[in-house]
Every structure is written in structure tokens, then in C-alpha cells.
Scaffold this motif. Structure first.
Motif, PDB file in Angstrom:
ATOM      1  N   ASP A  64      86.941  30.154  24.046  1.00 53.49           N
ATOM      2  CA  ASP A  64      85.782  31.022  23.830  1.00 53.49           C
ATOM      3  C   ASP A  64      85.013  31.144  25.145  1.00 53.49           C
ATOM      4  N   PRO A  65      84.947  32.354  25.732  1.00 53.67           N
ATOM      5  CA  PRO A  65      84.254  32.475  27.022  1.00 53.67           C
ATOM      6  C   PRO A  65      82.762  32.153  26.939  1.00 53.67           C
ATOM      7  N   LEU A  66      82.134  32.326  25.797  1.00 52.06           N
ATOM      8  CA  LEU A  66      80.713  32.020  25.681  1.00 52.06           C
ATOM      9  C   LEU A  66      80.444  30.519  25.619  1.00 52.06           C
ATOM     10  N   ALA A  67      81.425  29.742  25.218  1.00 52.05           N
ATOM     11  CA  ALA A  67      81.243  28.290  25.130  1.00 52.05           C
ATOM     12  C   ALA A  67      80.935  27.696  26.498  1.00 52.05           C
ATOM     13  N   TYR A  68      81.463  28.282  27.560  1.00 48.22           N
ATOM     14  CA  TYR A  68      81.169  27.787  28.902  1.00 48.22           C
ATOM     15  C   TYR A  68      79.674  27.889  29.192  1.00 48.22           C
ATOM     16  N   PHE A  69      79.054  28.947  28.703  1.00 46.97           N
ATOM     17  CA  PHE A  69      77.626  29.167  28.927  1.00 46.97           C
ATOM     18  C   PHE A  69      76.774  28.371  27.940  1.00 46.97           C
ATOM     19  N   ILE A  70      77.169  28.382  26.670  1.00 42.38           N
ATOM     20  CA  ILE A  70      76.358  27.776  25.610  1.00 42.38           C
ATOM     21  C   ILE A  70      76.534  26.261  25.550  1.00 42.38           C
ATOM     22  N   ASP A  71      77.792  25.806  25.533  1.00 41.51           N
ATOM     23  CA  ASP A  71      78.087  24.385  25.364  1.00 41.51           C
ATOM     24  C   ASP A  71      78.311  23.658  26.690  1.00 41.51           C
ATOM     25  N   GLY A  72      78.510  24.420  27.764  1.00 42.09           N
ATOM     26  CA  GLY A  72      78.769  23.790  29.055  1.00 42.09           C
ATOM     27  C   GLY A  72      80.131  23.159  29.149  1.00 42.09           C
ATOM     28  N   ARG A  73      81.065  23.620  28.336  1.00 42.71           N
ATOM     29  CA  ARG A  73      82.437  23.099  28.366  1.00 42.71           C
ATOM     30  C   ARG A  73      83.362  24.090  27.663  1.00 42.71           C
ATOM     31  N   PRO A  74      84.649  24.036  27.951  1.00 40.64           N
ATOM     32  CA  PRO A  74      85.586  24.923  27.266  1.00 40.64           C
ATOM     33  C   PRO A  74      85.792  24.493  25.813  1.00 40.64           C
ATOM     34  N   GLU A  75      85.740  25.435  24.921  1.00 36.54           N
ATOM     35  CA  GLU A  75      85.983  25.201  23.488  1.00 36.54           C
ATOM     36  C   GLU A  75      86.949  26.271  23.002  1.00 36.54           C
ATOM     37  N   LEU A  76      87.956  25.865  22.260  1.00 36.75           N
ATOM     38  CA  LEU A  76      88.915  26.826  21.724  1.00 36.75           C
ATOM     39  C   LEU A  76      88.258  27.732  20.694  1.00 36.75           C
ATOM     40  N   GLY A  77      88.605  29.012  20.780  1.00 35.50           N
ATOM     41  CA  GLY A  77      88.157  29.965  19.782  1.00 35.50           C
ATOM     42  C   GLY A  77      89.043  29.890  18.555  1.00 35.50           C
TER      43      GLY A  77
END
Length: 176
Positions: A64-77
């Protein structure tokens, strides 16, 4: 030697049998050559303006490209939250992330189509790895290797300047 074996041996050693073997071998080699040429064309056709997995068609390996901004880490969509944009399929963790991305892909998608900006600055396209990333200047950048990410993080300005100048020509060379 039995008469049957002698007859089989005679057929195998007659000159008219060898050309048949040669013909079969040539046909097999021609088929293999065509297969190899098709494989080369398939590899060339996988070059994209947006880095995608050649088997799944997913951008940034389904992260999920937004997870980098929101969670500060890569998260699978998740497959339930997909969107097509830029010739790739993007996955998201929820509907809100998908909708935000659809409204502003230029902000949330990795810059330079997900190619490593350090390598772009050198004039080559190297696909970024979603596990080597950096958000700087409110933009997401992916890197092919940890050392290029670290070099970029130390001083992004010269890399960004050079990559931005080279990107239009390099992007033009990539398949649409």
C-alpha cells in the motif's frame, strides 16, 4: 544376435537413417531457438514506466503506497482494495487509502515510477524495491539497494536534480 535385433541394427546403421536424425535435431533446435527468441521478447516487453511485478501485475509488489506515509513502514495491501492507475494494479489496506490514492496518485505513487533515483541520476533504470524506501519532501522514493538509499538519504538534492533531468528521456525508452 537374433534376427530381429540384426534387422534393427541394420536399419539404424543405414545412411538414410542419419539424415532423418539430423532433420529431427534441426527441427528441435529451430523450435528451441524460436522459444528463446520469444523469451527474449517477453523480457523486453516487461519493462514498464511503473515498476510492476511481471507475474502479478502489481505495482510495488502489492504494498500500500499510503502506508509509507501513514504508518511509516511498508504494509501489504489487500485484494479487496485495488485500483488500476498508470498501467499497473495498486493494492491498499482500506477503502480510504484507495480513494486518497485515486485522487492524488502523483503524491502517493513512488516518484520516477518506482525506479531508483540514484541509478536514474547515473542514466540507468533499476527497479526499486519496496523494502528500501524513503519519504522525503512529501514524496515516496524506492531504491534498488540499501546502499543507494543511504547515499540518497545523506544528500538527496544532487540525485534529485540529475534524476529529474534524465527521467524524461529514460521514461521514453520504457515500454508503455
Amino acid at each position: 544376435m537374433t534376427p530381429e535385433r540384426q534387422e534393427a541394427n541394420d536399419i539404424a546403421t543405414k545412411p538414410h537413417f542419419r539424415p532423418r536424425i539430423a532433420l529431427i535435431a534441426l527441427a528441435l533446435l529451430a523450435g528451441l531457438g524460436g522459444f528463446m527468441a520469444a523469451g527474449t521478447a517477453a523480457r523486453a516487453a516487461t519493462t514498464e514506466r511503473v515498476v510492476t511485478n511481471r507475474y502479478s501485475g502489481l505495482a510495488i509488489e502489492g504494498y500500500d503506497p499510503l502506508a509509507y506515509f501513514i504508518d511509516g513502514r511498508p504494509e501489504l495491501g489487500l485484494p479487496a482494495y485495488e485500483a488500476a492507475q498508470g498501467g499497473a494494479v495498486w493494492r491498499f489496506r482500506n477503502e480510504g487509502n484507495r480513494d486518497s490514492f485515486a485522487a492524488h496518485p502523483e503524491i502517493y505513487a513512488p516518484q520516477f515510477g518506482g525506479y531508483d533515483p540514484v541509478d536514474l541520476a547515473r542514466g540507468v533504470t533499476v527497479a526499486g524495491n519496496p523494502r528500501f524506501w524513503l519519504v522525503t519532501g512529501q514524496r515516496l522514493y524506492l531504491f534498488g539497494r540499501e546502499d543507494t538509499r543511504d547515499a540518497f538519504a545523506a544528500d538527496p538534492a544532487p540525485y534529485l536534480k540529475e534524476a529529474t533531468q534524465r527521467w524524461p528521456a529514460l521514461e521514453e525508452q520504457l515500454a508503455q
